[in-house]
Motif scaffolding. Structure first.
Motif, PDB file in Angstrom:
ATOM      1  N   PHE A  95       0.827  -1.206   0.000  1.00  0.00           N
ATOM      2  CA  PHE A  95       0.000   0.000   0.000  1.00  0.00           C
ATOM      3  C   PHE A  95       0.863   1.259   0.000  1.00  0.00           C
ATOM      4  N   GLY A  96       2.028   1.197   0.678  1.00  0.00           N
ATOM      5  CA  GLY A  96       2.939   2.330   0.634  1.00  0.00           C
ATOM      6  C   GLY A  96       3.470   2.577  -0.766  1.00  0.00           C
ATOM      7  N   LEU A  97       3.824   1.506  -1.465  1.00  0.00           N
ATOM      8  CA  LEU A  97       4.287   1.625  -2.847  1.00  0.00           C
ATOM      9  C   LEU A  97       3.195   2.189  -3.750  1.00  0.00           C
ATOM     10  N   MET A  98       1.975   1.690  -3.565  1.00  0.00           N
ATOM     11  CA  MET A  98       0.865   2.158  -4.386  1.00  0.00           C
ATOM     12  C   MET A  98       0.603   3.642  -4.164  1.00  0.00           C
ATOM     13  N   ALA A  99       0.683   4.092  -2.901  1.00  0.00           N
ATOM     14  CA  ALA A  99       0.429   5.504  -2.598  1.00  0.00           C
ATOM     15  C   ALA A  99       1.460   6.407  -3.264  1.00  0.00           C
ATOM     16  N   VAL A 100       2.735   5.975  -3.249  1.00  0.00           N
ATOM     17  CA  VAL A 100       3.783   6.781  -3.869  1.00  0.00           C
ATOM     18  C   VAL A 100       3.592   6.830  -5.381  1.00  0.00           C
ATOM     19  N   ARG A 101       3.302   5.704  -5.983  1.00  0.00           N
ATOM     20  CA  ARG A 101       3.113   5.671  -7.436  1.00  0.00           C
ATOM     21  C   ARG A 101       1.928   6.532  -7.862  1.00  0.00           C
ATOM     22  N   ARG A 102       0.853   6.476  -7.079  1.00  0.00           N
ATOM     23  CA  ARG A 102      -0.334   7.270  -7.398  1.00  0.00           C
ATOM     24  C   ARG A 102      -0.032   8.756  -7.290  1.00  0.00           C
ATOM     25  N   ALA A 103       0.685   9.148  -6.220  1.00  0.00           N
ATOM     26  CA  ALA A 103       1.023  10.558  -6.040  1.00  0.00           C
ATOM     27  C   ALA A 103       1.934  11.066  -7.157  1.00  0.00           C
ATOM     28  N   ARG A 104       2.903  10.271  -7.538  1.00  0.00           N
ATOM     29  CA  ARG A 104       3.805  10.692  -8.610  1.00  0.00           C
ATOM     30  C   ARG A 104       3.075  10.814  -9.938  1.00  0.00           C
ATOM     31  N   ALA A 105       2.108   9.924 -10.166  1.00  0.00           N
ATOM     32  CA  ALA A 105       1.327  10.011 -11.397  1.00  0.00           C
ATOM     33  C   ALA A 105       0.522  11.302 -11.449  1.00  0.00           C
ATOM     34  N   GLU A 106       0.230  11.857 -10.264  1.00  0.00           N
ATOM     35  CA  GLU A 106      -0.522  13.114 -10.184  1.00  0.00           C
ATOM     36  C   GLU A 106       0.397  14.327 -10.091  1.00  0.00           C
ATOM     37  N   GLY A 107       1.705  14.093 -10.220  1.00  0.00           N
ATOM     38  CA  GLY A 107       2.645  15.206 -10.234  1.00  0.00           C
ATOM     39  C   GLY A 107       3.181  15.624  -8.883  1.00  0.00           C
ATOM     40  N   VAL A 108       2.912  14.830  -7.828  1.00  0.00           N
ATOM     41  CA  VAL A 108       3.419  15.154  -6.490  1.00  0.00           C
ATOM     42  C   VAL A 108       4.705  14.350  -6.256  1.00  0.00           C
ATOM     43  N   PRO A 109       5.839  14.999  -5.985  1.00  0.00           N
ATOM     44  CA  PRO A 109       7.132  14.300  -5.883  1.00  0.00           C
ATOM     45  C   PRO A 109       7.316  13.589  -4.541  1.00  0.00           C
ATOM     46  N   VAL A 110       6.507  12.570  -4.310  1.00  0.00           N
ATOM     47  CA  VAL A 110       6.552  11.820  -3.062  1.00  0.00           C
ATOM     48  C   VAL A 110       7.604  10.720  -3.157  1.00  0.00           C
ATOM     49  N   HIS A 111       8.252  10.419  -2.027  1.00  0.00           N
ATOM     50  CA  HIS A 111       9.236   9.345  -1.970  1.00  0.00           C
ATOM     51  C   HIS A 111       8.824   8.331  -0.907  1.00  0.00           C
ATOM     52  N   LEU A 112       9.334   7.129  -1.023  1.00  0.00           N
ATOM     53  CA  LEU A 112       9.108   6.127   0.012  1.00  0.00           C
ATOM     54  C   LEU A 112       9.780   6.573   1.309  1.00  0.00           C
ATOM     55  N   ILE A 113       9.141   6.285   2.419  1.00  0.00           N
ATOM     56  CA  ILE A 113       9.709   6.626   3.722  1.00  0.00           C
ATOM     57  C   ILE A 113      10.803   5.621   4.060  1.00  0.00           C
ATOM     58  N   ALA A 114      11.991   6.115   4.352  1.00  0.00           N
ATOM     59  CA  ALA A 114      13.128   5.250   4.647  1.00  0.00           C
ATOM     60  C   ALA A 114      13.619   5.376   6.080  1.00  0.00           C
ATOM     61  N   HIS A 115      13.121   6.364   6.818  1.00  0.00           N
ATOM     62  CA  HIS A 115      13.575   6.519   8.197  1.00  0.00           C
ATOM     63  C   HIS A 115      12.526   7.258   9.016  1.00  0.00           C
ATOM     64  N   GLU A 116      12.677   7.164  10.320  1.00  0.00           N
ATOM     65  CA  GLU A 116      11.942   8.007  11.260  1.00  0.00           C
ATOM     66  C   GLU A 116      12.913   8.966  11.923  1.00  0.00           C
ATOM     67  N   ASP A 117      12.427  10.165  12.218  1.00  0.00           N
ATOM     68  CA  ASP A 117      13.202  11.084  13.041  1.00  0.00           C
ATOM     69  C   ASP A 117      13.208  10.560  14.481  1.00  0.00           C
ATOM     70  N   VAL A 118      14.338  10.724  15.147  1.00  0.00           N
ATOM     71  CA  VAL A 118      14.433  10.371  16.560  1.00  0.00           C
ATOM     72  C   VAL A 118      14.850  11.628  17.320  1.00  0.00           C
ATOM     73  N   LEU A 119      13.951  12.107  18.159  1.00  0.00           N
ATOM     74  CA  LEU A 119      14.225  13.284  18.985  1.00  0.00           C
ATOM     75  C   LEU A 119      14.732  12.800  20.344  1.00  0.00           C
ATOM     76  N   VAL A 120      15.910  13.272  20.740  1.00  0.00           N
ATOM     77  CA  VAL A 120      16.494  12.888  22.017  1.00  0.00           C
ATOM     78  C   VAL A 120      16.586  14.139  22.877  1.00  0.00           C
ATOM     79  N   LEU A 121      15.948  14.078  24.047  1.00  0.00           N
ATOM     80  CA  LEU A 121      15.901  15.229  24.944  1.00  0.00           C
ATOM     81  C   LEU A 121      16.225  14.781  26.361  1.00  0.00           C
ATOM     82  N   ARG A 122      16.530  15.751  27.191  1.00  0.00           N
ATOM     83  CA  ARG A 122      16.889  15.439  28.572  1.00  0.00           C
ATOM     84  C   ARG A 122      16.132  16.312  29.561  1.00  0.00           C
ATOM     85  N   ARG A 123      15.947  15.734  30.739  1.00  0.00           N
ATOM     86  CA  ARG A 123      15.543  16.538  31.896  1.00  0.00           C
ATOM     87  C   ARG A 123      16.809  17.025  32.583  1.00  0.00           C
ATOM     88  N   CYS A 124      16.939  18.321  32.757  1.00  0.00           N
ATOM     89  CA  CYS A 124      18.121  18.859  33.417  1.00  0.00           C
ATOM     90  C   CYS A 124      18.039  18.661  34.934  1.00  0.00           C
TER      91      CYS A 124
END
Length: 281
Positions: A252-281
């Motif tokens: 379904f992820g592949l299908m969504a990207v192909r459909r978006a590109r066919a409509e002219g939206v430059p979507v890419h497959l997701i290859a990573h997640e952001d990881v936010l690292v924070l601290r309590r001082c």
């Protein structure tokens, strides 16, 4: 880990094995019914990097219990909360399986709304948590899994539970951020001095041309809760082979990207997640 040191690796190679292989034999088969599972390797990397054996790990939206299971196998104790009774039961099954496999740590699963988490966790946990590790829902549904029947190919296990329970997956972006802010403010009280918060997230596309910078929004929310950012990393959702990315996207992820590109939206497959690292001082 010493409180004044942090891992220097900013790219986590957390999907060298497909997700199903990471979970096979370590989680009960019904785990596949949860629509938004964290990769076990992501949880394990965060826990091993930012805690030591015997530390306490907390996940306010623990889902099927990935954070808890990986903490147990690494010799840490853990507490998890989830608002959906069926996912709480699933997390309990996974915790029981980890115990039966000889995991050194122990874990407790609580059913409830994490926006009131201080009323749900043991009072003894306040000021004792070494790591808060979690990921927010990205909306009420995900790509889910594929089911094939006589009528064709369909999704399954792609929706969160009953919206009447207050699941933030159904709250809309403004309320989701408000709820997450409440959760992080309370989690701040659970953290010991120098304790770490790790949030995994990714940008979300609501419409073809409407990309929401969810990592940026969550970073601002975390800072408003008094947490101090110390790193921003990338946890791979694809394999890296000989310097090349090998995607793990669903059909379904592949299908969504192909459909978006066919409509002219430059979507890419997701290859990573952001990881936010924070601290309590």
């Amino acid at each position: 880990m010493a409180e004044d040191s942090m891992p220097v690796t900013s790219v986590w190679l957390t999907c060298q094995q497909p997700a199903r292989d990471q979970r096979r034999g370590r989680y009960v088969p019904e785990t596949s019914t949860h629509p938004g599972k964290m990769l076990p390797a992501v949880a394990a990397h965060a826990i091993s990097s930012f805690t030591a054996p015997g530390d306490l790990v907390f996940d306010p939206m623990c889902g099927s219990g990935t954070t808890l299971v990986e903490a147990m196998h690494l010799g840490r104790d853990a507490i998890g909360i989830d608002i959906e009774p069926r996912f709480t039961a699933l997390a309990e099954q996974n915790v029981a399986l980890a115990s039966s496999q000889g995991a050194a740590g122990a874990a407790k699963v609580v059913n409830g709304d994490a926006t009131g988490l201080l009323d749900l966790v043991p009072a003894s946990a306040v000021g004792q948590v070494g790591l808060v590790l979690t990921s927010p829902p990205y909306g009420r549904g995900t790509h889910g899994l594929v089911r094939t029947d006589s009528t064709g190919v369909r999704k399954r296990d792609h929706l969160y539970g009953d919206r009447e329970r207050g699941n933030l997956a159904y709250a809309g972006w403004s309320r989701l951020l408000d709820g997450f802010a409440t959760i992080l403010a309370a989690s701040h009280q659970l953290l010991r001095p120098g304790g770490t918060v790790v949030i995994t997230c990714r940008p979300v596309r609501r419409q073809r041309n409407d990309l929401i910078d969810l990592p940026g929004e969550l970073l601002a929310v975390a800072q408003s809760a008094g947490l101090v950012p110390v790193q921003r990393c990338a946890a791979m959702l694809a394999a890296v082979r000989d310097g090349q990315i090998v995607h793990r996207a669903s059909m379904f992820g592949l299908m969504a990207v192909r459909r978006a590109r066919a409509e002219g939206v430059p979507v890419h497959l997701i290859a990573h997640e952001d990881v936010l690292v924070l601290r309590r001082c």
